[in-house]
Scaffold this motif. Structure first.
Motif, PDB file in Angstrom:
ATOM      1  N   SER A   1      46.781  52.780  48.804  1.00 37.82           N
ATOM      2  CA  SER A   1      46.526  51.357  48.999  1.00 37.82           C
ATOM      3  C   SER A   1      45.545  50.824  47.956  1.00 37.82           C
ATOM      4  O   SER A   1      44.608  51.505  47.547  1.00 37.82           O
TER       5      SER A   1
ATOM      6  N   SER B 117      43.299  47.329  47.570  1.00 39.31           N
ATOM      7  CA  SER B 117      42.852  46.074  48.176  1.00 39.31           C
ATOM      8  C   SER B 117      42.193  45.238  47.093  1.00 39.31           C
ATOM      9  O   SER B 117      41.134  45.598  46.568  1.00 39.31           O
ATOM     10  N   ASP B 118      42.862  44.157  46.716  1.00 35.30           N
ATOM     11  CA  ASP B 118      42.308  43.266  45.700  1.00 35.30           C
ATOM     12  C   ASP B 118      41.167  42.438  46.285  1.00 35.30           C
ATOM     13  O   ASP B 118      41.078  42.250  47.495  1.00 35.30           O
TER      14      ASP B 118
ATOM     15  N   SER C 120      38.951  39.397  47.570  1.00 38.18           N
ATOM     16  CA  SER C 120      39.265  38.151  48.260  1.00 38.18           C
ATOM     17  C   SER C 120      37.982  37.344  48.340  1.00 38.18           C
ATOM     18  O   SER C 120      36.911  37.801  47.947  1.00 38.18           O
TER      19      SER C 120
ATOM     20  N   GLY D  47      37.154  44.993  44.915  1.00 35.48           N
ATOM     21  CA  GLY D  47      38.387  45.668  45.284  1.00 35.48           C
ATOM     22  C   GLY D  47      38.157  47.097  45.739  1.00 35.48           C
ATOM     23  O   GLY D  47      37.080  47.673  45.560  1.00 35.48           O
ATOM     24  N   THR D  48      39.201  47.693  46.322  1.00 29.68           N
ATOM     25  CA  THR D  48      39.172  49.067  46.817  1.00 29.68           C
ATOM     26  C   THR D  48      40.477  49.760  46.437  1.00 29.68           C
ATOM     27  O   THR D  48      41.546  49.159  46.550  1.00 29.68           O
TER      28      THR D  48
ATOM     29  N   LYS E 203      38.398  57.633  48.142  1.00 30.94           N
ATOM     30  CA  LYS E 203      38.395  56.172  48.220  1.00 30.94           C
ATOM     31  C   LYS E 203      37.303  55.620  47.306  1.00 30.94           C
ATOM     32  O   LYS E 203      36.171  56.096  47.317  1.00 30.94           O
TER      33      LYS E 203
ATOM     34  N   VAL F 110      43.365  46.647  39.699  1.00 24.78           N
ATOM     35  CA  VAL F 110      42.790  45.797  40.735  1.00 24.78           C
ATOM     36  C   VAL F 110      42.874  44.367  40.214  1.00 24.78           C
ATOM     37  O   VAL F 110      42.285  44.039  39.171  1.00 24.78           O
TER      38      VAL F 110
END
Length: 207
Positions: free
Chosen positions: A89, A91-92, A94, A100-101, A126, A155
């Motif tokens: 995954s 995660s951009d 927000s 991000g992640t 992670k 990202v």
């Protein structure tokens, strides 16, 4: 009597050191010398820089000139690197989470550690607090020091904040109407909602 058959301790190759080392652990003493693959006897009991393969060792007692039977030691091939990291995954950023992640989906396990762009390795797969950009991820087998890398992962930039609201006072308090009215002139549209002093948001642009 001839000396005892040499006892050996083997340091096997890794991806960091691609040759092996064999140390003669016994018999030991100033009166013993050692030979590898029938080469000349030497006083040192350590044989380094050995390519993968099978080696025979003998011990000579310099007092009696008696030579032991041979012992065989095997230097293994250089271990294979782990499979290339598979990015799971992403995660951009927000507006609520400005960083991000990225999580590495595989390989996973306690024998692996992970790096981003070849920097310090960590146990966690992670990576958090990442700015928008392209990253390369590496996985290292702790036991063998072998490393493999992933294709680049990106990202993306987070959404831009809406424009600063333009507010107009449409009604000022009077002695008759003791409260004022403020209307948000822009931005406007059904995708916007509005708050006064950071309190509950509402669809209406009128306060």
């Amino acid at each position: 009597a001839p000396p005892a058959v040499p006892g050996t301790a083997i340091t096997q190759p890794t991806c960091a050191v691609i040759t092996g080392t064999i140390n003669i652990t016994s018999p030991a003493g100033n009166n013993f010398q050692y030979s590898i693959n029938n080469a000349a006897f030497q006083a040192t009991s350590s044989f380094a820089g050995l390519a993968p393969g099978s080696y025979s060792f003998m011990t000579k007692d310099m007092l009696t000139q008696c030579v032991s039977s041979a012992s065989i030691a095997l230097v293994e091939v250089v271990p294979s690197p782990p499979s290339a990291p598979v990015i799971g995954s992403i995660s951009d950023p927000s507006c609520s989470a400005p960083k991000g992640t990225v999580e590495v989906a595989s390989p996973t396990g306690s024998n692996f550690e992970y790096s981003i762009n070849g920097t310090a390795y960590q146990a966690s797969n992670k990576f958090i607090n990442l700015d928008p950009g392209t990253y390369n991820f590496f996985v290292r087998n702790i036991a063998t020091s072998c490393v493999s890398s992933s294709p680049p992962a990106t990202v993306s930039s987070g959404p831009a904040a809406p424009p600063v609201p333009v507010a107009n006072v449409t009604v000022q308090p009077t002695c008759i109407i003791s409260e004022g009215t403020i209307v948000i002139a822009s931005p406007s549209g059904s995708n916007y909602e509005y708050s006064i002093d950071g309190q509950t948001y509402q669809a209406s642009a009128t306060f």
